[in-house]
Design a protein around this motif. Structure first.
Motif, PDB file in Angstrom:
ATOM      1  N   LEU A   1       0.653  -1.362  -0.190  1.00 21.03           N
ATOM      2  CA  LEU A   1       0.006   0.064   0.000  1.00 21.03           C
ATOM      3  C   LEU A   1       0.912   1.194   0.054  1.00 21.03           C
ATOM      4  O   LEU A   1       0.665   2.241  -0.692  1.00 21.03           O
ATOM      5  CB  LEU A   1      -0.752   0.122   1.456  1.00 21.03           C
ATOM      6  CG  LEU A   1      -1.649   1.429   1.439  1.00 21.03           C
ATOM      7  CD1 LEU A   1      -2.892   1.341   0.193  1.00 21.03           C
ATOM      8  CD2 LEU A   1      -2.644   1.118   2.576  1.00 21.03           C
TER       9      LEU A   1
ATOM     10  N   CYS B   1      -7.505   4.909   0.338  1.00 14.33           N
ATOM     11  CA  CYS B   1      -6.780   3.610   0.392  1.00 14.33           C
ATOM     12  C   CYS B   1      -5.452   3.699  -0.534  1.00 14.33           C
ATOM     13  O   CYS B   1      -4.232   3.425  -0.146  1.00 14.33           O
ATOM     14  CB  CYS B   1      -7.455   2.392   0.011  1.00 14.33           C
ATOM     15  SG  CYS B   1      -8.751   2.107   1.161  1.00 14.33           S
ATOM     16  N   SER B   2      -5.666   3.816  -1.774  1.00 11.80           N
ATOM     17  CA  SER B   2      -4.467   3.889  -2.717  1.00 11.80           C
ATOM     18  C   SER B   2      -4.800   4.616  -4.056  1.00 11.80           C
ATOM     19  O   SER B   2      -5.987   4.378  -4.469  1.00 11.80           O
ATOM     20  CB  SER B   2      -4.119   2.394  -2.962  1.00 11.80           C
ATOM     21  OG  SER B   2      -3.097   2.201  -3.939  1.00 11.80           O
TER      22      SER B   2
ATOM     23  N   ASP C   1     -13.019   3.651   7.630  1.00 14.59           N
ATOM     24  CA  ASP C   1     -12.032   3.751   6.124  1.00 14.59           C
ATOM     25  C   ASP C   1     -11.164   2.592   6.440  1.00 14.59           C
ATOM     26  O   ASP C   1     -10.491   1.965   5.471  1.00 14.59           O
ATOM     27  CB  ASP C   1     -11.738   4.976   5.841  1.00 14.59           C
ATOM     28  CG  ASP C   1     -13.011   5.905   5.366  1.00 14.59           C
ATOM     29  OD1 ASP C   1     -14.029   5.384   5.600  1.00 14.59           O
ATOM     30  OD2 ASP C   1     -12.481   7.121   5.283  1.00 14.59           O
TER      31      ASP C   1
ATOM     32  N   CYS D   1      -9.548  -0.553   4.100  1.00 10.06           N
ATOM     33  CA  CYS D   1      -8.149  -0.489   3.515  1.00 10.06           C
ATOM     34  C   CYS D   1      -7.586  -1.595   3.663  1.00 10.06           C
ATOM     35  O   CYS D   1      -7.039  -2.372   2.983  1.00 10.06           O
ATOM     36  CB  CYS D   1      -7.619   0.756   3.787  1.00 10.06           C
ATOM     37  SG  CYS D   1      -8.284   2.413   3.002  1.00 10.06           S
ATOM     38  N   GLU D   2      -7.466  -1.705   5.149  1.00 13.54           N
ATOM     39  CA  GLU D   2      -6.621  -2.922   5.622  1.00 13.54           C
ATOM     40  C   GLU D   2      -7.042  -4.505   4.826  1.00 13.54           C
ATOM     41  O   GLU D   2      -6.540  -5.337   4.510  1.00 13.54           O
ATOM     42  CB  GLU D   2      -6.815  -3.024   6.770  1.00 13.54           C
ATOM     43  CG  GLU D   2      -5.812  -4.068   7.563  1.00 13.54           C
ATOM     44  CD  GLU D   2      -5.663  -4.349   8.911  1.00 13.54           C
ATOM     45  OE1 GLU D   2      -4.910  -5.182   9.853  1.00 13.54           O
ATOM     46  OE2 GLU D   2      -6.323  -3.516   9.713  1.00 13.54           O
TER      47      GLU D   2
ATOM     48  N   THR E   1      -6.553  -4.387   1.039  1.00 11.69           N
ATOM     49  CA  THR E   1      -5.040  -4.512   0.582  1.00 11.69           C
ATOM     50  C   THR E   1      -4.569  -6.001   1.157  1.00 11.69           C
ATOM     51  O   THR E   1      -3.837  -6.554   0.285  1.00 11.69           O
ATOM     52  CB  THR E   1      -4.372  -3.572   1.813  1.00 11.69           C
ATOM     53  OG1 THR E   1      -4.931  -2.507   1.388  1.00 11.69           O
ATOM     54  CG2 THR E   1      -2.939  -3.753   1.119  1.00 11.69           C
TER      55      THR E   1
END
Length: 223
Positions: free
Chosen positions: A8, A37-38, A123, A127-128, A131
């Motif tokens: 990430l 996130c990315s 959020d 994201c975690e 990812t």
């Protein structure tokens, strides 16, 4: 630093994500989360399953995020339609819902899923989760590609990816099981849960045996 965090941070995960949800508020929320996130994640969001199916017919995606509770076509029917698409057989699908999963749903649909995320969430949790999934799934795909270059047939490589994904998914789906079971006229609630869990454990055991058999036949498989 974990692999997912490294990926990430340096922005090496380039993915296309399709979100299907009929709640505009949730679409706005997850769009905001995905943007945080990315920069390498490109995504489209639609508010009805029909548009989602059209997107999948026109383009390829690395992941579908699918809400269960939609009207008039729910997430389960949409999942079946996705799996019937020529390019939808193996695309990863992660479900969203405010409700936990029923054991019967895991038995019926577990083979077709890659994970589950409970609404609401922050959020960072989204994201975690995504990812870590991409990091794990990319390793699986890389392993299958390596096997193919060493002469393993395409259908065996596809089967390897499918079986390992299913084992991975079942363990995560079981983290979100409803404490209630829908009993029939014979079984009590506890007996119902015990019976359904035995069925799920048997499915997992069968997939593990198949995975191990493939590893013996083709040692290049390593996950």
């Amino acid at each position: 630093m974990r692999i997912s965090e490294y990926a990430l941070e340096v922005g090496i995960i380039q993915k296309k994500i399709l979100l299907i949800d009929d709640e505009l508020i949730f679409i706005e929320s997850i769009t905001k989360a995905l943007k945080s996130c990315s920069r390498q994640w490109h995504f489209a969001a639609v508010d009805n399953p029909a548009d989602g199916i059209m997107h999948l017919k026109r383009e390829s995606y690395d992941l579908v995020l699918l809400d269960i509770i939609m009207d008039p076509v729910d997430g389960w029917d949409t999942l079946a339609r996705i799996r019937n698409l020529p390019n939808g057989v193996d695309i990863p699908v992660i479900l969203f819902s405010v409700k936990n999963l029923q054991l019967d749903e895991i038995i019926r649909y577990g083979n077709y899923l890659s994970g589950f995320i409970k609404k609401p969430f922050v959020d960072a949790e989204l994201c975690e989760t995504l990812t870590e999934f991409f990091s794990w799934y990319d390793l699986l795909i890389s392993n299958a590609k390596a096997a193919k270059t060493q002469g393993v047939p395409d259908d065996i490589c596809a089967r390897w990816v499918r079986v390992v994904r299913q084992i991975h998914a079942y363990s995560r789906l079981l983290e979100f099981v409803s404490p209630y079971c829908i009993p029939d006229s014979v079984l009590s609630d506890e007996e119902c849960k015990e019976k359904r869990m035995k069925q799920i454990n048997q499915i997992i055991d069968d997939r593990i045996k198949e995975r191990d058999r493939l590893k013996i036949l083709y040692p290049v498989f390593s996950l």
